[in-house]
Write a protein that holds these residues in place. Sequence first.
Motif, short mmCIF file in Angstrom:
data_model
loop_
_atom_site.label_atom_id
_atom_site.label_comp_id
_atom_site.label_asym_id
_atom_site.label_seq_id
_atom_site.Cartn_x
_atom_site.Cartn_y
_atom_site.Cartn_z
N LEU A 107 12.36 4.31 -2.11
CA LEU A 107 12.26 4.23 -0.65
C LEU A 107 10.83 4.49 -0.17
CD1 LEU A 107 15.55 6.03 0.41
CD2 LEU A 107 15.06 3.59 0.42
N CYS A 108 10.18 5.50 -0.71
CA CYS A 108 8.79 5.77 -0.29
C CYS A 108 7.85 4.67 -0.75
CB CYS A 108 8.33 7.12 -0.84
SG CYS A 108 9.09 8.52 -0.04
N GLY A 109 8.07 4.13 -1.93
CA GLY A 109 7.25 3.01 -2.40
C GLY A 109 7.44 1.77 -1.56
N THR A 110 8.67 1.56 -1.09
CA THR A 110 8.93 0.43 -0.20
C THR A 110 8.21 0.63 1.13
OG1 THR A 110 11.08 0.12 -1.24
CG2 THR A 110 10.74 -0.93 0.90
N TRP A 111 8.17 1.86 1.63
CA TRP A 111 7.44 2.14 2.86
C TRP A 111 5.96 1.88 2.70
CZ3 TRP A 111 8.61 1.99 7.60
CH2 TRP A 111 9.86 2.35 8.04
N VAL A 112 5.41 2.22 1.54
CA VAL A 112 3.99 1.95 1.30
C VAL A 112 3.73 0.45 1.39
CG1 VAL A 112 2.13 2.05 -0.42
CG2 VAL A 112 3.61 4.02 -0.09
N TRP A 113 4.56 -0.31 0.73
CA TRP A 113 4.38 -1.76 0.72
C TRP A 113 4.52 -2.34 2.12
CZ3 TRP A 113 8.11 -5.86 1.13
CH2 TRP A 113 7.58 -7.11 0.84
N ILE A 114 5.53 -1.91 2.88
CA ILE A 114 5.75 -2.43 4.23
C ILE A 114 4.59 -2.06 5.15
CG2 ILE A 114 7.19 -2.14 6.28
CD1 ILE A 114 9.60 -1.95 4.36
N LEU A 115 4.13 -0.81 5.06
CA LEU A 115 3.05 -0.37 5.95
C LEU A 115 1.73 -1.08 5.66
CD1 LEU A 115 3.91 3.41 6.08
CD2 LEU A 115 4.00 1.81 7.99
N VAL A 116 1.43 -1.30 4.38
CA VAL A 116 0.20 -2.02 4.05
C VAL A 116 0.33 -3.48 4.48
CG1 VAL A 116 -1.29 -2.81 2.17
CG2 VAL A 116 -0.48 -0.46 2.21
N ALA A 117 1.50 -4.07 4.30
CA ALA A 117 1.70 -5.46 4.70
C ALA A 117 1.65 -5.63 6.22
CB ALA A 117 3.04 -5.97 4.17
N ALA A 118 1.93 -4.57 6.96
CA ALA A 118 1.90 -4.64 8.42
C ALA A 118 0.48 -4.57 8.98
CB ALA A 118 2.73 -3.51 9.02
N THR A 119 -0.48 -4.17 8.17
CA THR A 119 -1.86 -4.11 8.64
C THR A 119 -2.50 -5.49 8.48
OG1 THR A 119 -2.78 -3.50 6.48
CG2 THR A 119 -2.07 -1.71 7.92
N SER A 120 -3.74 -5.59 8.88
CA SER A 120 -4.45 -6.86 8.77
C SER A 120 -4.99 -7.09 7.36
CB SER A 120 -5.61 -6.91 9.76
OG SER A 120 -6.58 -5.94 9.40
N VAL A 121 -4.85 -6.13 6.47
CA VAL A 121 -5.37 -6.16 5.10
C VAL A 121 -6.84 -6.59 5.14
CG1 VAL A 121 -4.97 -6.90 2.72
CG2 VAL A 121 -3.05 -6.68 4.25
N SER A 122 -7.64 -5.76 5.75
CA SER A 122 -9.07 -6.04 5.89
C SER A 122 -9.83 -5.91 4.58
CB SER A 122 -9.67 -5.07 6.91
OG SER A 122 -9.01 -5.19 8.14
N PHE A 123 -9.28 -5.15 3.65
CA PHE A 123 -9.93 -4.92 2.37
C PHE A 123 -9.00 -5.40 1.26
CE2 PHE A 123 -10.83 -1.54 5.43
CZ PHE A 123 -12.16 -1.83 5.69
N PRO A 124 -9.03 -6.70 0.95
CA PRO A 124 -8.02 -7.26 0.04
C PRO A 124 -8.06 -6.69 -1.37
CG PRO A 124 -9.60 -8.96 0.75
CD PRO A 124 -9.93 -7.71 1.47
#
Length: 153
Positions: free
Chosen positions: A35-52
């Motif tokens: 669950l926490c790992g899924t939150w990490v993935w969702i939160l990073v995907a929700a950003t603009s990913v400025s630093f690919p």
Amino acid sequence: MASASPAAASTQATLPSGIAVFKTVPYAFMLPEILCGTWVWILVAATSVSFPLLQGWVMYVSLSSCLISLLLLLSYLFGFHKNSENWKVLDSLYHGATAILYLSAAVLQANATIRSELGPNSPLYYQLNSAASFFAFITTLLYILHAFSIYYQ
């Protein structure tokens, strides 16, 4: 001589299967890890990913760890391990290696958080990156706890 064999077998800890997985200490960490790992993935995907490069590694580690942990959890739930000691070694090695990978991902995500503070839409992306960093460090702690608790069991 025949009575010594059952005594040796009874001292060996059995691996849980079914719902008992959620009631034992090392294996109870698996669902919060996912669950926490899924939150990490969702939160990073929700950003603009400025630093690919930085956040790409975070997304790779979180997504692959979630999927492999889910497969491992399902194998424990359905009893594929057949109470083999090799599963304890596999589980300990997997969670130890994943803890190291997650620590590197958490540090990179913290770096991306610091660097996103001054970017465009900074309040929103900074908050999302901060939350992703928090959950990445929590997930790292969960993987470390799981690895050590299965090792010392």
